[in-house]
Enzyme design. Structure first.
Site: not given
Ligand code: 13P
Length: 229
Positions: A6-8, A88, A157, A193
């Site tokens: 997930n690149f966000k 999310h 998550e 993480s």
């Molecule tokens: P991180 O891997 O940066 O903690 O993010 C997890 C996440 O929100 C994936 O959707």
């Protein structure tokens, strides 16, 4: 195993293309048998020649129409996008998407036959109240969601583990995943993480069917090293 990136709000259109080309090469050369997904930002969606599934991080529950700033199915169809993330925690917390809105979005994209990665997760104050409070909180996030949908994947998550560098412990993941599987028998990803340093111990946990990765997915080498592990 499912490995999803997930690149966000990271990477441009050109960086995403170069990333997908490089990752595709590694996946093909490595004769990778895992299911790999990448969720780029909406501006980087495109058609890619790849065995990797490219999905949308979000979309509005409409084909098209007057929804300023949003994209709908018409814009996803252009690139053959048939997979979407819904629920999310960043959309729930930062964009204030409530459960009703999340459920409406879910129903709409289910009707459209999309594969849905549905995200749930508790904040730290709930985790600190113990397992029972955590499960109550998580199960409430299934309100209005058809958990029997055949193209459903769940991502657990914990919010306090996202982007903090502090993953949930093996024991926390194991017990939460076991309880979740009893309620919803679907592929279940862990996110929060996940990184090269902890991927082996995470994917070895019973009831973990894969990972949803943020920060550690942004570099091809890092993400592929997780897949290859
Ligand atoms: P991180 O891997 O940066 O903690 O993010 C997890 C996440 O929100 C994936 O959707």
């Amino acid at each position: 195993m499912i490995f999803a990136a997930n690149f966000k709000t990271n990477h441009t259109r050109s960086v995403t293309r170069a990333y997908l080309e490089a990752l595709t090469q590694k996946v093909v050369d490595g004769e990778c048998k895992e299911d790999v997904y990448v969720f780029p930002p909406a501006t980087a969606l495109d058609r890619f020649e790849t065995p990797i599934t490219v999905g949308a991080q979000n979309a509005y529950p409409a084909h098209n129409g007057a929804y300023t700033g949003e994209i709908g199915v018409e814009q996803l169809d252009e690139f053959g996008i048939r997979t979407i993330l819904i629920g999310h925690s960043e959309r729930r917390e930062i964009l204030h998407e409530g459960q009703e809105e999340v459920a409406a979005k879910f129903s709409f994209f289910k009707e459209q036959g999309f594969e849905i990665i549905y995200c749930i997760g508790e904040p730290l104050e709930i985790r600190e109240q113990g397992d029972k409070a955590v499960m109550e909180y998580l199960l409430a996030q299934f309100e209005g969601i058809d958990t029997t949908y055949d193209k459903l994947i769940i991502a657990y998550e914990p919010i306090w583990a996202i982007g903090t560098g502090r993953s949930a412990t093996v024991a926390e993941i194991a017990s939460t995943h076991q309880s979740l599987k009893q309620s919803v028998n679907k592929p279940l990803l862990y996110g929060g993480s996940a990184k090269p340093a902890n991927i082996k111990e995470i994917i070895a946990i019973e009831n973990v069917d894969g990972v949803l990765v943020g920060s550690a997915s942004l570099e091809v080498e890092s993400f592929y090293s997780m897949i290859a592990a």
